[in-house]
Design an enzyme around this catalytic site. Structure first.
Site, short mmCIF file in Angstrom:
data_model
loop_
_atom_site.label_atom_id
_atom_site.label_comp_id
_atom_site.label_asym_id
_atom_site.label_seq_id
_atom_site.Cartn_x
_atom_site.Cartn_y
_atom_site.Cartn_z
N GLY A 99 -4.67 -4.48 6.29
CA GLY A 99 -2.95 -3.93 7.63
C GLY A 99 -3.47 -2.83 7.76
N ASP A 131 -14.06 -1.23 2.52
CA ASP A 131 -13.02 -1.44 4.12
C ASP A 131 -13.78 -0.76 5.04
OD1 ASP A 131 -11.41 -1.48 6.19
OD2 ASP A 131 -9.87 -0.17 4.92
N GLU A 136 -11.48 1.00 -3.44
CA GLU A 136 -11.51 0.28 -2.47
C GLU A 136 -11.87 1.73 -1.30
OE1 GLU A 136 -8.24 -1.44 0.10
OE2 GLU A 136 -8.76 -1.10 1.67
N LYS A 145 -10.07 -6.94 8.27
CA LYS A 145 -8.37 -5.97 9.40
C LYS A 145 -9.06 -6.75 10.25
CE LYS A 145 -7.53 -1.85 7.36
NZ LYS A 145 -7.47 -0.34 6.95
N SER A 182 0.61 -0.89 0.10
CA SER A 182 -0.05 -0.48 -0.13
C SER A 182 0.61 1.57 0.26
CB SER A 182 -0.73 -0.05 1.07
OG SER A 182 -1.70 1.23 1.59
N LYS A 192 -1.19 -1.01 -4.12
CA LYS A 192 -2.52 0.38 -4.04
C LYS A 192 -1.80 1.53 -3.90
CE LYS A 192 -5.08 -0.12 0.04
NZ LYS A 192 -5.36 -1.19 1.17
N LEU A 193 -2.37 2.12 -4.09
CA LEU A 193 -2.59 3.66 -4.56
C LEU A 193 -3.24 4.47 -3.50
CD1 LEU A 193 -1.18 4.77 -8.01
CD2 LEU A 193 0.08 4.07 -6.36
N LYS A 194 -3.16 4.68 -2.44
CA LYS A 194 -3.90 6.30 -1.55
C LYS A 194 -4.05 6.80 -2.19
CE LYS A 194 -3.90 3.83 2.44
NZ LYS A 194 -4.99 3.00 3.22
N ASN A 243 -9.86 6.03 1.30
CA ASN A 243 -10.61 6.06 2.55
C ASN A 243 -11.44 6.76 2.86
OD1 ASN A 243 -6.74 5.49 3.35
ND2 ASN A 243 -8.91 4.65 4.62
N ASP A 295 -6.80 2.73 -3.44
CA ASP A 295 -8.21 3.20 -2.44
C ASP A 295 -8.20 4.75 -1.46
OD1 ASP A 295 -8.73 2.81 1.17
OD2 ASP A 295 -7.32 1.96 1.72
O1 OSB Z 1 -7.98 1.84 4.74
O2 OSB Z 1 -6.35 -0.14 4.30
C1 OSB Z 1 -6.36 1.32 5.00
C2 OSB Z 1 -3.38 1.92 6.78
C3 OSB Z 1 -3.92 2.93 7.53
C4 OSB Z 1 -5.21 2.70 7.87
C5 OSB Z 1 -6.06 2.33 6.91
C6 OSB Z 1 -5.56 1.84 6.10
C7 OSB Z 1 -3.82 1.80 5.66
C8 OSB Z 1 -3.20 0.71 4.69
C9 OSB Z 1 -1.99 0.11 5.34
O3 OSB Z 1 -3.56 0.77 3.20
C10 OSB Z 1 -1.72 -1.88 5.30
C11 OSB Z 1 -0.50 -1.91 5.53
O4 OSB Z 1 -0.36 -1.97 6.69
O5 OSB Z 1 -0.09 -2.32 4.47
MG MG Z 2 -8.23 0.66 3.39
#
Ligand code: OSB
Ligand code: MG
Length: 377
Positions: free
Chosen positions: A292, A240, A215, A264, A136, A162-164, A191, A189
């Site tokens: 994660g 998520d 995501e 998770k 990620s 996976k790109l934020k 969020n 992703d």
């Molecule tokens: O949305 O998946 C998420 C990390 C912190 C909070 C939310 C997310 C994440 C990640 C990192 O995407 C996943 C990792 O632990 O590698």
């Molecule tokens: Mg996520």
């Protein structure tokens, strides 16, 4: 099983580089470590994934500390039959605080597995010896920095990225990454960063850059918006934050709001809940995968064991230790193996050892609770 004590510690470890998402930047990770000791001298570890600020979910390090020391641990310590199922039943009457619950649940499972001489993965019914993983990638200062960052992860051996993303950090970074790496398996992703009105925009960039999975683009309660996006999407829509228990999963599935499920351990309150939700999703044709929360090796070990179960069918957000921390809390650290995989530890319990020197240096506060703390309530 009777418990002798619980040691709860707040630790802080620097991340190798800042991790930026649509909700904020993390440079250091503050988290809780729980060590449970049974009357017969075995120990079990759990890590609490809640962050300092309530940005990903409502929980924080501080709220989890309160929940654990005041409500979850004392009654557990007072019991003569402190086991995982008992704990889950007793904790059911409380609302929310799933990350705090997962801390206890995972430590109890580590302890139970060790007492049976089995690994956490086997205890859960997992059979895989290696699990497929991806990486990620946080929001970067510039688009060229992102392309370099992705390139280095591919050199390391990661096969799925996976790109934020967020409004204003989507089309340009995706265009650059896609043109540099035409065959890369690319996920995004957000969020919850997009307003529902941005659905056409999200659909358009996902299609244009062959994004395999989007995501949580919309708010956690925006089930309809995710369902509208998933209809004839041409990419998977993954949830998520929206999914925290069986009812939220069943309703989202009935509404056809997801075609992939990020599970998770922390978000759903533990490994048993994650296993149950994964089985329920897969029965309805929805692939699950292990997400994660930037865990250190203790939480990562639990997550890797979880990913050894059959219903987890897509590569997890479970990267090698060196992607997160230069000093890992456990030994051996997790290393990326052939085919973008991590090995499932083979020893008993979580199968990795807590490194006491790293733990001592990272410690910010500590509290030991015993059976008498339970009885006094
Ligand atoms: O949305 O998946 C998420 C990390 C912190 C909070 C939310 C997310 C994440 C990640 C990192 O995407 C996943 C990792 O632990 O590698
Ligand atoms: Mg996520």
């Amino acid at each position: 099983m009777e418990l002798r004590s619980a040691r709860l510690e707040e630790l802080e470890l620097p991340l190798v580089e800042p991790f930026e998402t649509s909700f904020g930047v993390e440079r250091r990770r503050r988290f809780l470590l729980l060590e449970l000791e049974s009357a017969d001298g075995e120990v079990g570890y759990g890590e609490c994934a809640a962050a300092t600020e309530p940005l990903y979910s409502g929980e924080t390090v501080g709220s989890a500390w309160e929940m654990l020391t005041r409500f979850l641990l004392p009654p557990l310590l007072a019991r003569a039959d402190a086991d995982v199922l008992r704990f889950r039943r007793d904790a059911e009457r409380y609302r929310g605080h799933r990350m705090a619950r997962a801390t206890v649940e995972t430590a109890l499972i580590d302890l139970a597995a060790r007492r049976q001489g089995r690994s956490v993965g086997r205890w859960l019914g997992g059979r895989r010896t290696r699990v497929e993983v991806g990486v990620s990638v946080g929001i970067q200062p510039t688009v060229p920095a992102l392309v370099r960052r992705v390139g280095r992860y591919l050199d390391d051996g990661y096969r799925r990225v996976k790109l934020k993303v967020k409004p204003g950090w989507d089309v340009r970074p995706l265009a650059a990454v896609r043109s540099e790496f035409p065959d890369l398996e690319l996920w995004v992703d957000a969020n919850q960063a997009y307003p529902v009105a941005a659905a056409d925009h999200v659909r358009a960039f996902a299609r244009r850059f062959q994004v395999a999975q989007v995501e949580q683009p919309f708010a956690e309660r925006a089930v309809r918006a995710h369902a509208d996006l998933a209809l004839h999407a041409g990419f998977r829509v993954c949830l998520d934050e929206s999914i925290v228990d069986r009812a939220s999963l069943d309703d989202a599935i009935a509404a056809r709001a997801l075609t992939s499920l990020n599970l998770k351990t922390a978000r759903v309150g533990g490994l048993l809940s994650a296993r149950e939700l994964a089985r329920a999703a897969v029965r309805r044709g929805i692939p699950a995968w292990v997400g994660g929360m930037l865990e250190t090796g203790v939480g990562r070990a639990h997550n890797v064991h979880l990913a050894s179960l059959a219903p987890f069918r897509l590569p997890g957000d479970l990267s090698a230790s060196d992607r997160y921390y230069s000093q890992e809390l456990v030994d051996p650290p997790f290393r990326l193996g052939p085919g973008s995989t991590l090995e499932v530890p083979r020893g008993t319990g979580i199968g990795v050892e807590v490194v006491e020197s790293v733990r001592a240096r990272a410690r910010r506060r500590s509290r030991r609770l015993t059976r008498s703390d339970g009885r006094r309530r």
